[in-house]
Scaffold this motif. Structure first.
Motif: not given
Lengths: 303, 303
Positions: B168, A168-171, A223-224, A269, A274, A271, B21, A233, A226-228, B171, A108
């Motif tokens: 994704p 993305p995964q699965g795409l 738990h996370v 980032n 994480v 996926a 989130w 990104q 903060a976002c990137l 993510l 990703t």
């Protein structure tokens, strides 16, 4: 006749579906990939996980090729069983032995088309130098990380990962399939040139050497927090420096990079990372000379 | 005191992690989202699925709110149990009753910020008209599709989905969190204006009415035979016409759109829809007048 055989693995992670789709279509349309006469064994790494579009069933197959698991009879996870099976079938001493393994992945992260090698095995470096000289793609040298071990290609005498993103995964995405196809076909061509004695090795290759990984800021419960930061990104392969914004907290606080030098982030980032507590990995550019014994090691495998 | 309460659901799909989130951080930082004094109940739709970053455990929760499942005592899938639980807790006749439900989603498609409504319930149309008049975002009107039923918000007297993409699955991305926050806060503000009697309804709203869905070309075994054509990837909300390339086969053959008019595709290559045999859905733009009884129905709920 030569007994050299190349192993190509797709779907080592079951939610990375573009390469498996390419392999599936290649079986029906042989003109999709020119092997230049090489014997190639294509295999789906984790068919069970692919069926449910999940990275794995019990554990990451691409962290399961370590002797501590492979040699432990009590280790019976789905992926450990599959790792043993792949080695029994296609390992260097398997039923249908292969000397080089190429493992096809997607991410990703905005990695573009890239190659990953694990450690500094001379034959690996000589081979990916040929591919880099041809395509110009970046090489991530993963080494010295005790938390990440047991990669598939390490169980073959020579091998590397082709990593394409972002997707993305699965795409299924046509551009990802096509990029996978291009790097794979170039690899076939270079290996066939080694076999026929006409490969032209460059004097050196450029790698991005793994320094370590950064996790997301987490609270006491893990738990996370903060976002990137949006500015980083998608900026894989672009050097950062002290003060570069890395993470953004919900209250607007920015957490900058506070290290030294100009490390180059990769797998920003991703996926799947994480759960591995990796927000990105940091690397350093390095030039490695291709010594004559590197080429010799490789040529001895491709006979 | 008013007994109006708004339900906000995040994580109805466990691999759409940005809204959960946001809700999680909102609980710690109340200044993140201004509710304008509205009573808001925030809930994670499918905590078990969120924990494993999977769309669902047994079946899609957002297709489980149909009476044929809810009223069948033998239906015991994880998501059917959870649907009943959510209704017992927050349903219009639940312990902690809510009159309007907002369900937060994300998609791998390039939908931008958008709203989905199911059918033509007058209160829904009046409410999303207010939000569209404020933000200008597109509204997908899903109706008349017998293969896709049982959406969460349909079990409340009024409700809609906020759909943000592309991202994704699994993510966390700061821009997706922020877009979700913006649409949610605008919705809070408009609902609070209804409550205080100062909402200014537009005369009409524009929707993209669901016409049907297109599946990927498949072989006799049901395997996907062609990728989305790269030219249509990412072109959600842009009309297509006869001859627009839709799919690309491995041998280079292009499968064009062969229908009439200028339908507008949405949810192009949403990863979760491959299993639903949907490569994209087609819609048609339509203008709907906001009748006075639409506003009356909505105002009666928001008291």
């Amino acid at each position: 006749m030569s007994d050299f055989q190349l192993l190509v693995v797709a779907g080592t992670h079951g939610n990375e579906i573009n390469a498996p789709w390419l392999m599936d279509k290649w079986a029906v349309h042989p003109e999709l990939l020119n092997t230049n006469g090489l014997r190639v064994a294509g295999v789906i790494g984790n068919p069970q996980a692919l069926k449910v579009s999940s990275r794995y069933i019990d554990r990451d197959l691409n962290r399961s090729f370590c002797s501590v698991l492979l040699d432990d009879p009590s280790a019976q996870d789905h992926e450990v069983l599959r790792a043993r099976e792949l080695l029994d079938l296609y390992g260097p001493k398997g039923l249908n032995p292969c000397q080089i393994a190429i493992d096809l992945h997607s991410t990703t992260s905005c990695m573009g088309s890239s190659i990953v090698v694990y450690g500094r095995r001379p034959a690996d470096l000589a081979l990916v130098a040929l591919i880099q000289a041809r395509l110009g793609i970046p090489i991530y040298l993963h080494e010295g990380d005790e938390t990440q071990q047991g990669f598939l290609v390490e169980s073959w005498p020579c091998g590397f990962v082709i990593e394409i993103g972002p997707v993305p995964q699965g795409l299924l995405q046509a551009n990802i399939v096509e990029k996978s196809r291009l790097v794979l076909e170039a690899s076939f061509d270079e290996i066939s040139k080694i076999k026929s004695g006409i490969a032209r090795f460059p004097k050196q290759l450029i790698v991005y050497r793994h320094l370590g990984s950064l996790d997301f800021p987490r609270d006491v419960k893990g738990h996370v927090q903060a976002c990137l930061h949006p500015e980083i990104q998608g900026k894989d392969w672009q050097p950062i420096t002290q003060g570069t914004p890395l993470f953004l907290k919900p209250d607007g606080e920015i957490i900058p990079f506070d290290g030294n030098n100009f490390p180059v982030p990769v797998f920003i980032n991703e996926a799947a990372y994480v759960e591995k507590q990796i927000a990105m990995s940091l690397t350093e550019k390095e030039t490695i000379a291709i010594e004559s014994e590197y080429k010799r090691d490789l040529k001895e495998l491709v006979r």
